[in-house]
Design an enzyme around this catalytic site. Structure first.
Site, PDB file in Angstrom:
ATOM      1  CB  CYS A  47     -15.312  -8.085  19.434  1.00  0.00           C
ATOM      2  SG  CYS A  47     -15.249  -7.750  17.656  1.00  0.00           S
TER       3      CYS A  47
ATOM      4  CB  CYS B 117     -19.103  -2.766  15.412  1.00  0.00           C
ATOM      5  SG  CYS B 117     -17.362  -2.502  14.991  1.00  0.00           S
TER       6      CYS B 117
ATOM      7  CG  PHE C 101       1.279  -1.010  -6.372  1.00  0.00           C
ATOM      8  CD1 PHE C 101       1.053  -2.364  -6.577  1.00  0.00           C
ATOM      9  CD2 PHE C 101       2.584  -0.572  -6.248  1.00  0.00           C
ATOM     10  CE1 PHE C 101       2.111  -3.260  -6.656  1.00  0.00           C
ATOM     11  CE2 PHE C 101       3.650  -1.446  -6.324  1.00  0.00           C
ATOM     12  CZ  PHE C 101       3.420  -2.801  -6.528  1.00  0.00           C
TER      13      PHE C 101
ATOM     14  CG  ASN D 104      -6.814   7.675  -2.729  1.00  0.00           C
ATOM     15  OD1 ASN D 104      -7.778   8.394  -2.509  1.00  0.00           O
ATOM     16  ND2 ASN D 104      -5.909   7.410  -1.798  1.00  0.00           N
TER      17      ASN D 104
ATOM     18  CD  GLU E  62      -4.433  -1.573  -9.330  1.00  0.00           C
ATOM     19  OE1 GLU E  62      -4.806  -2.722  -8.995  1.00  0.00           O
ATOM     20  OE2 GLU E  62      -3.784  -0.806  -8.581  1.00  0.00           O
TER      21      GLU E  62
ATOM     22  CB  CYS F 144      -1.090  -1.311   4.445  1.00  0.00           C
ATOM     23  SG  CYS F 144      -0.932  -2.567   3.159  1.00  0.00           S
TER      24      CYS F 144
END
Length: 445
Positions: free
Chosen positions: A85, A167, A307, A312, A328, A402
């Site tokens: 996988c 998974c 953003f 959050n 945003e 990220c």
């Protein structure tokens, strides 16, 4: 007519070597005959033999044939499907070493691209290693030769779907039920016209969005509803583009939106299955705590959240300051954020829709000064708005990233052009067992 260049055949015999380092994608790196070889499944310091899988000029891809001298950090993968996988790449590396590898990647990018080093390296944020993934897009395919329906991720180095029974990184309500999900889809009249399923989970419930290329029968819909009811899942259908998504279960009178909470701030955020939310709920809670700790908001502060998504960071910060503005790019997410502010009785947060990769100087919110700024951009980073930072005059900036390479690129601008100091930086284990690097950095003037 020019002749097509023939592709040279790959060497068939195993090649013995020692792995020198590990790449940003989690592959072992070695050099053989002036060729840099990236070996899937190999760890730094190991003596191995490998087989070539692709080769072009002085770059090659390979896979481990035999581990002759294993790394002391090598472990037995926790998933039976790890070898085939492509969803995970680091299960063979001990969890503590995985996060240290990601820390090294972050610091190397900051030094090489950003020409900066943090004064303090933050302790890594870690959390659950299994069953953490709340968002995923699963491929679906019926394989005629095997007379079998496959649901899951692609094979390593291939566009074919891996044959998975489970998974372990997915939320267990889906990850441990891939076989049942495949059987459900195989029983539909259009089983060979379903290319994918999107998965989204909140704290209490999850949702499936079934993409289908041909109309479903009443019986098909009944079967999907029965499965959703039995598994406590919301069920959606998507016959065309995102605008065509419809919920078929639960019915309106019993429907409650997906949501997740930030208990320390008494915040609950509702969201749609297609909205962006962080995949790892436990890490997200800790990440919000850390971001607010680094931002250090004061009661009289004016803060800008760029953003901002569905709120959050905006909403928990709002509980600590005089006023906060969230910006945003998505109108839908701005509307969701406003509703979440109302839901949580937050009255000191304003939201604005704006493309932060384009000119923003004419917008009212962009003409104001702010004490502190938080950014949480996508993988492409925030170069355009970073160039505009001096106009805001903020003395503190917290950057959640990220992608370490775009964070490093933006760091170079902030430090060497705008005069900020990179005070702290660290990694967060948002995606255990993968090469994905989530990080956070504090810049001050």
């Amino acid at each position: 007519m020019a002749r097509r260049r023939r592709r040279s055949k790959l060497p068939q015999d195993p090649v013995r070597t020692t792995i020198e380092s590990v790449s940003h994608e989690g592959k072992g790196v070695c050099h053989v005959d002036d060729t840099t070889v990236f070996v899937d499944g190999a760890l730094q310091g190991e003596e191995i033999s490998f087989l070539y899988t692709a080769k072009r000029r002085n770059i090659a891809e390979a896979k481990v044939h035999e581990v002759i001298t294993p790394s002391p950090h090598r472990v037995e993968p926790g998933c039976a499907h790890f070898a085939i996988c492509g969803g995970c790449s680091l299960q063979h590396l001990a969890a503590k070493q995985q996060i240290l590898l990601k820390q090294d990647i972050l610091l190397e990018n900051l030094k090489r691209i950003g020409k900066s080093e943090p004064e303090t390296v933050l302790p890594p944020l870690t959390g659950p290693q299994w069953g953490y993934r709340r968002k995923a897009r699963l491929g679906v395919r019926f394989v005629v030769k095997k007379d079998k329906m496959l649901v899951g991720f692609r094979e390593k180095h291939s566009n074919f779907l891996a044959e998975l029974e489970s998974c372990r990184v997915l939320h267990p309500d889906v990850g441990l039920h891939l076989t049942e999900l495949a059987e459900l889809l195989r029983g539909l009249s259009i089983y060979d016209q379903i290319p994918q399923i999107e998965v989204a989970f909140g704290d209490q419930q999850g949702a499936l969005i079934v993409r289908h290329l041909q109309p479903l029968t009443k019986q098909d819909r009944s079967q999907l509803i029965a499965y959703a009811e039995n598994m406590n899942l919301q069920m959606y259908l998507q016959p065309k583009g995102p605008e065509s998504i419809e919920r078929i279960w639960p019915e309106d009178e019993s429907y409650k939106p997906l949501s997740y909470s930030l208990p320390e701030y008494h915040i609950t955020n509702e969201f749609k299955p297609t909205d962006f939310t962080q995949v790892n709920g436990a890490i997200n809670q800790n990440m919000v705590d850390l971001a607010i700790q680094l931002l250090d908001p004061q009661p009289e502060d004016k803060i800008l959240d760029l953003f901002s998504g569905l709120g959050n960071f905006t909403l928990p910060i709002a509980t600590k300051v005089k006023h906060i503005k969230g910006v945003e790019g998505s109108d839908d997410m701005v509307n969701r954020a406003r509703k979440n502010a109302q839901l949580n009785n937050i009255n000191n947060a304003d939201y604005f829709a704006a493309d932060l990769f384009k000119e923003i100087s004419g917008m009212a919110w962009s003409k104001q000064k702010y004490d502190r700024i938080l950014l949480d951009p996508a993988r492409s980073g925030a170069r355009e708005i970073i160039e505009y930072l001096p106009e805001f005059a903020a003395h503190t900036v917290v950057y959640v990233s990220c992608n370490p390479s775009t964070l490093a690129r933006d760091t170079e601008i902030m430090v060497h052009k705008h005069g900020y100091t990179l005070l702290k930086a660290g990694v967060m284990d948002m995606f255990p067992h993968t090469a994905h690097v989530e990080s956070i950095a504090l810049f001050v003037k």
